[in-house]
Design a protein around this motif. Structure first.
Motif, PDB file in Angstrom:
ATOM      1  N   TRP A 111    -113.370 -17.901 -44.151  1.00  0.00           N
ATOM      2  CA  TRP A 111    -114.568 -18.470 -44.769  1.00  0.00           C
ATOM      3  C   TRP A 111    -114.949 -19.777 -44.078  1.00  0.00           C
ATOM      4  CZ3 TRP A 111    -116.434 -16.590 -49.825  1.00  0.00           C
ATOM      5  CH2 TRP A 111    -115.756 -15.452 -50.263  1.00  0.00           C
ATOM      6  N   SER A 160    -114.491  -4.168 -39.891  1.00  0.00           N
ATOM      7  CA  SER A 160    -114.990  -5.422 -40.450  1.00  0.00           C
ATOM      8  C   SER A 160    -114.550  -6.638 -39.645  1.00  0.00           C
ATOM      9  CB  SER A 160    -114.484  -5.583 -41.893  1.00  0.00           C
ATOM     10  OG  SER A 160    -113.063  -5.748 -41.906  1.00  0.00           O
ATOM     11  N   ASP A 161    -113.626  -6.451 -38.717  1.00  0.00           N
ATOM     12  CA  ASP A 161    -113.052  -7.592 -38.012  1.00  0.00           C
ATOM     13  C   ASP A 161    -114.117  -8.361 -37.231  1.00  0.00           C
ATOM     14  OD1 ASP A 161    -110.822  -9.186 -37.274  1.00  0.00           O
ATOM     15  OD2 ASP A 161    -110.927  -8.303 -35.272  1.00  0.00           O
ATOM     16  N   VAL A 217    -111.584 -11.443 -52.513  1.00  0.00           N
ATOM     17  CA  VAL A 217    -111.538 -11.132 -51.082  1.00  0.00           C
ATOM     18  C   VAL A 217    -111.070  -9.691 -50.919  1.00  0.00           C
ATOM     19  CG1 VAL A 217    -111.064 -13.517 -50.451  1.00  0.00           C
ATOM     20  CG2 VAL A 217    -109.149 -11.963 -50.856  1.00  0.00           C
ATOM     21  N   ALA A 221    -118.444 -15.535 -45.332  1.00  0.00           N
ATOM     22  CA  ALA A 221    -117.150 -14.864 -45.197  1.00  0.00           C
ATOM     23  C   ALA A 221    -117.215 -13.868 -44.051  1.00  0.00           C
ATOM     24  CB  ALA A 221    -116.788 -14.148 -46.494  1.00  0.00           C
ATOM     25  N   PHE A 222    -116.206 -13.896 -43.170  1.00  0.00           N
ATOM     26  CA  PHE A 222    -116.112 -12.999 -42.026  1.00  0.00           C
ATOM     27  C   PHE A 222    -114.863 -12.140 -42.151  1.00  0.00           C
ATOM     28  CE2 PHE A 222    -118.572 -16.612 -40.764  1.00  0.00           C
ATOM     29  CZ  PHE A 222    -119.568 -16.102 -39.941  1.00  0.00           C
ATOM     30  N   GLY A 223    -114.928 -10.935 -41.614  1.00  0.00           N
ATOM     31  CA  GLY A 223    -113.753 -10.084 -41.576  1.00  0.00           C
ATOM     32  C   GLY A 223    -112.690 -10.670 -40.661  1.00  0.00           C
ATOM     33  N   ASN A 224    -111.459 -10.627 -41.104  1.00  0.00           N
ATOM     34  CA  ASN A 224    -110.331 -11.122 -40.306  1.00  0.00           C
ATOM     35  C   ASN A 224    -109.241 -10.053 -40.363  1.00  0.00           C
ATOM     36  OD1 ASN A 224    -108.832 -13.026 -38.776  1.00  0.00           O
ATOM     37  ND2 ASN A 224    -107.795 -13.739 -40.631  1.00  0.00           N
ATOM     38  N   ASN A 237    -108.043 -10.693 -45.998  1.00  0.00           N
ATOM     39  CA  ASN A 237    -108.489 -10.284 -44.666  1.00  0.00           C
ATOM     40  C   ASN A 237    -109.845 -10.907 -44.338  1.00  0.00           C
ATOM     41  OD1 ASN A 237    -106.268  -8.392 -44.037  1.00  0.00           O
ATOM     42  ND2 ASN A 237    -107.109  -7.251 -45.781  1.00  0.00           N
ATOM     43  N   THR A 238    -110.048 -12.127 -44.831  1.00  0.00           N
ATOM     44  CA  THR A 238    -111.313 -12.819 -44.613  1.00  0.00           C
ATOM     45  C   THR A 238    -111.062 -14.246 -44.141  1.00  0.00           C
ATOM     46  OG1 THR A 238    -111.385 -13.552 -46.929  1.00  0.00           O
ATOM     47  CG2 THR A 238    -112.517 -11.490 -46.394  1.00  0.00           C
ATOM     48  N   MET A 250    -119.627 -10.765 -43.323  1.00  0.00           N
ATOM     49  CA  MET A 250    -119.640  -9.846 -44.452  1.00  0.00           C
ATOM     50  C   MET A 250    -120.659 -10.261 -45.513  1.00  0.00           C
ATOM     51  SD  MET A 250    -117.614  -7.748 -43.250  1.00  0.00           S
ATOM     52  CE  MET A 250    -117.700  -6.619 -44.627  1.00  0.00           C
ATOM     53  N   TYR A 290    -117.252  -3.723 -52.344  1.00  0.00           N
ATOM     54  CA  TYR A 290    -118.066  -4.760 -51.713  1.00  0.00           C
ATOM     55  C   TYR A 290    -118.964  -4.100 -50.677  1.00  0.00           C
ATOM     56  CZ  TYR A 290    -114.788  -4.532 -47.757  1.00  0.00           C
ATOM     57  OH  TYR A 290    -114.025  -4.110 -46.698  1.00  0.00           O
TER      58      TYR A 290
END
Length: 699
Positions: free
Chosen positions: A639, A660-661, A698, A651-654, A636-637, A665, A360
């Motif tokens: 949404w 990526s946190d 993901v 989608a965001f990094g989690n 690890n995302t 993304m 990705y």
């Protein structure tokens, strides 16, 4: 199958009425049996319509139309009459699944099966046309597969060749995707319109997909008139045979006799319906019908009038527990309302593989696992993944389930009312409701109905963590708790003082409480044991925000993000809103992760520690506004759906400690005008938008 109620007839002509199979816009369909025990489906015009002479004549014309066709390839009408001012039609049972059910359960037919189907249907159409009629509504749901071959049913909109397409206000001239272009355009229709429908049916039989698809009915009809059929899933050997049937110009379509010759059904084609998996399924239907016929015969009154006790209860019980789908001709409303004995196999789906760093790229959405598919109703607003399927409202009504791994349809439940909602009950079961408000329990993987409870449910609100209760909003705007073991309502409760329950209310359950939030943002909790009011929190929010419940607290959005003690409603911690107008732009509905809560505040995404309420902001793209619906967390995302005038899903990094946190993304936004709906399970995020469904991976 439903029991008779006040106003239902006990007898119609020679038929003793045993129960209700279903009902539609014009009539109600009952199951009955005569003195010999022969079963029949008896369709009766609604009382409020019976006084309309034109409708009554149209209703009886359906029987006359079907009787004019002597082909063995159609369902047989066994009687019709007007009794007590109400016309009725009795039709035979056809023991077997519909083509739609067979393809849904077992997948497309093989080459020989498609050829045999084409030959049989074309032969029947030739005989229908020889009688001077046009069927006008040939589709997979109107074709029943029996051991003697396919049978065409439902002459409800059939007309003489010289007649124009029959429609009434608000009624479509044909089923979207199966009616010919000239039907859609309201032009004069000839026998070649049925050949077009036959071509569309054969595409479905050969590929498992409709020849024409679209986000809504109008879009499908547009494709029929202006687009090209989707033949990519049809085997190469069959494409040149099917394609001519789908010609836009009626004169360019083959005659049914030419179809029979072109498809050249294999020698012994009639035996295909008695062999293999499909033959086994048909045999099971026939066995069930034989059992029910025997039961009706043994419980019917004897010729001397010394018959046994009334048989309705016993016959109803047998029909209900047997689960047979008994197809009735001339009334396509009833026979698909119960499930067949040959259900799809139960299965679990392995989680999808997480994307690796090389699979990705920030700023670019990953390739979907499958889809987008135009598989849902355009108005669908909910997704529910359980085991190996994801469920949503189907394009033709009812509920449909598609496999999470590849998006292929696994089952459909036409009797379900998706607008009432559908919720996970256990790891293997879900609950929903039908149009009458009965709460229904189903096996998620197979679609098998497990139980039913009368509840007058208008909307499902929540399920108890131990699966013993389903909380519903009733048709009287009260909260009811349905006992999933006793299959009855345990208690019903109104809103506490100062609160008003309406269809917009949302809820979550846990710790012996069901916590409800009304359209005005008024929270209250009811005791799961008896429905007594446990606590309430008024004026905290301005709209319905779904609470979140974990093993410790209840979390609610509004003017501040609160963690509450579930028993007393007392505040444990509070996170203030950063908005200048928290009444309007405060905290949205929270979503729970392992150690944190994700929620929107002041058009920004935050991640908050569950124990203390402390946390920080996650980035959000400029120029867009997040919606106030709960975020979706998977892998690890996290949404979030966009709101306001923009639309899409970001989608965001989690992933605390990773680069990526908290980072945006990607945003998925093809043809994005309008709201999006989300659900997630097994490292898959499912998105629903205007009837289109897609599954994304993901990391």
């Amino acid at each position: 199958m439903q029991p008779l109620s006040f106003g239902d007839p006990i007898r119609l002509g020679p038929y003793r009425i045993a129960g209700v199979l279903g009902e539609g816009g014009m009539g109600k369909v009952y199951v009955g049996h005569d003195s010999s025990g022969s079963l029949a489906a008896v369709k009766v015009l609604r009382p409020e319509l019976a006084h309309d002479r034109n409708l009554a004549q149209r209703f009886l014309r359906e029987a006359q139309t079907a009787q004019a066709v002597t082909s063995t390839g159609v369902a047989r009408v066994v009687g019709s009459h007007t009794e007590g001012g109400r016309p009725w039609i009795a039709t035979e049972y056809l023991s077997g699944p519909t083509l739609e059910q067979a393809i849904t359960g077992h997948g497309p037919l093989d080459d020989a099966g498609v050829r045999a189907l084409a030959g049989a249907l074309a032969s029947t159409l030739r005989e229908i046309h020889a009688a001077g009629l046009i069927h006008r509504d040939l589709k997979p749901a109107n074709i029943v597969l029996t051991s003697s071959g396919p049978r065409i049913i439902d002459f409800g909109i059939a007309r003489p060749e010289h007649g124009l397409t029959l429609t009434t206000t608000g009624q479509a001239p044909a089923t979207p995707g199966y009616g010919a272009p000239e039907q859609i355009l309201g032009q004069r229709v000839g026998p070649s319109a049925d050949v077009f429908s036959l071509g569309a049916v054969l595409v479905y039989a050969a590929s498992g997909r409709q020849a024409y698809e679209g986000a809504h009915a109008a879009a499908v009809q547009y494709e029929v008139v202006h687009g090209s059929p989707a033949l990519d899933g049809v085997p190469q050997t069959l494409r040149p045979l099917i394609a001519p049937c789908l010609a836009k110009e009626p004169a360019h379509r083959p005659h049914p006799s030419a179809v029979i010759q072109a498809f050249a059904p294999p020698r012994g084609a009639h035996r295909l319906w008695k062999q293999g998996v499909l033959g086994k399924q048909i045999k099971e239907y026939e066995t069930r019908t034989d059992q029910l016929t025997t039961l009706a015969a043994t419980t019917a009154p004897s010729a001397k009038g010394s018959g046994a006790k009334p048989s309705r209860r016993r016959l109803l019980a047998s029909l209900a527990t047997g689960g047979a789908v008994l197809a009735l001709g001339g009334g396509a409303t009833a026979w698909w309302l119960t499930r067949g004995p040959d259900l799809p196999a139960a299965a679990d789906a392995a989680p999808a593989e997480l994307l690796t760093s090389g699979e990705y790229e920030a700023g670019s959405p990953p390739r979907p696992l499958w889809g987008p598919l135009k598989a849902a109703a355009p108005s669908a607003f909910m997704l529910l993944p359980v085991r190996d399927v994801v469920m949503f409202a189907g394009p033709s009504g009812g509920l449909t389930a598609h496999k999470v791994t590849d998006g292929r349809q696994k089952w459909t439940l036409p009797q379900v009312s998706p607008s009432a909602g559908f919720l996970r009950l256990t790891a293997e079961q879900f609950v929903t409701a039908d149009a009458e408000g009965n709460v229904l329990g189903f096996d998620a993987s197979t679609g098998e109905q497990l139980w039913s409870a009368p509840a007058k449910a208008a909307k499902l609100l929540a399920t108890a963590p131990d699966a013993t209760l389903v909380y519903v909003l009733t048709q009287n705007d009260e909260v009811a708790a349905v006992d999933t073991e006793a299959h009855k309502v345990r208690w019903t409760a109104g809103a506490p003082a100062g609160a008003v329950i309406d269809p917009a209310a949302v809820a979550s359950a846990g710790h012996g409480r069901v916590v409800v939030c009304t359209a005005e943002g008024h929270y209250f909790a009811l005791d799961s044991a008896d429905g007594d009011n446990a606590w309430q929190l008024g004026g905290h929010a301005s709209t319905a925000l779904t609470p979140a419940v974990d093993e410790r607290f209840v979390y609610v959005g509004g003017k501040s993000l609160l963690a509450l003690d579930p028993q007393s409603g007392e505040e444990v911690w509070s996170a203030a809103s950063q908005s200048l107008n928290p009444d309007r732009d405060g905290w949205g509905s929270p979503a729970i992760t392992d150690d944190t809560i994700a929620a929107i505040d002041d058009s920004k995404l935050y991640r908050v520690d569950k124990a203390s309420g402390t946390g920080g902001r996650i980035s959000w793209p400029d120029g867009t506004l997040p919606s106030r619906t709960p975020p979706v967390v998977q892998g690890n995302t996290v949404w979030i759906g966009e709101g306001g005038t923009s639309s899409g899903v970001s989608a965001f990094g989690n992933f605390p400690g990773d680069e990526s946190d908290g980072r945006l993304m990607w945003t998925y936004e093809p043809e994005s005008e309008g709201s999006w709906h989300m659900a997630a399970a097994g490292n898959r995020v499912f998105l629903l938008h205007k009837g289109s469904v897609v599954a994304l991976p993901v990391f």
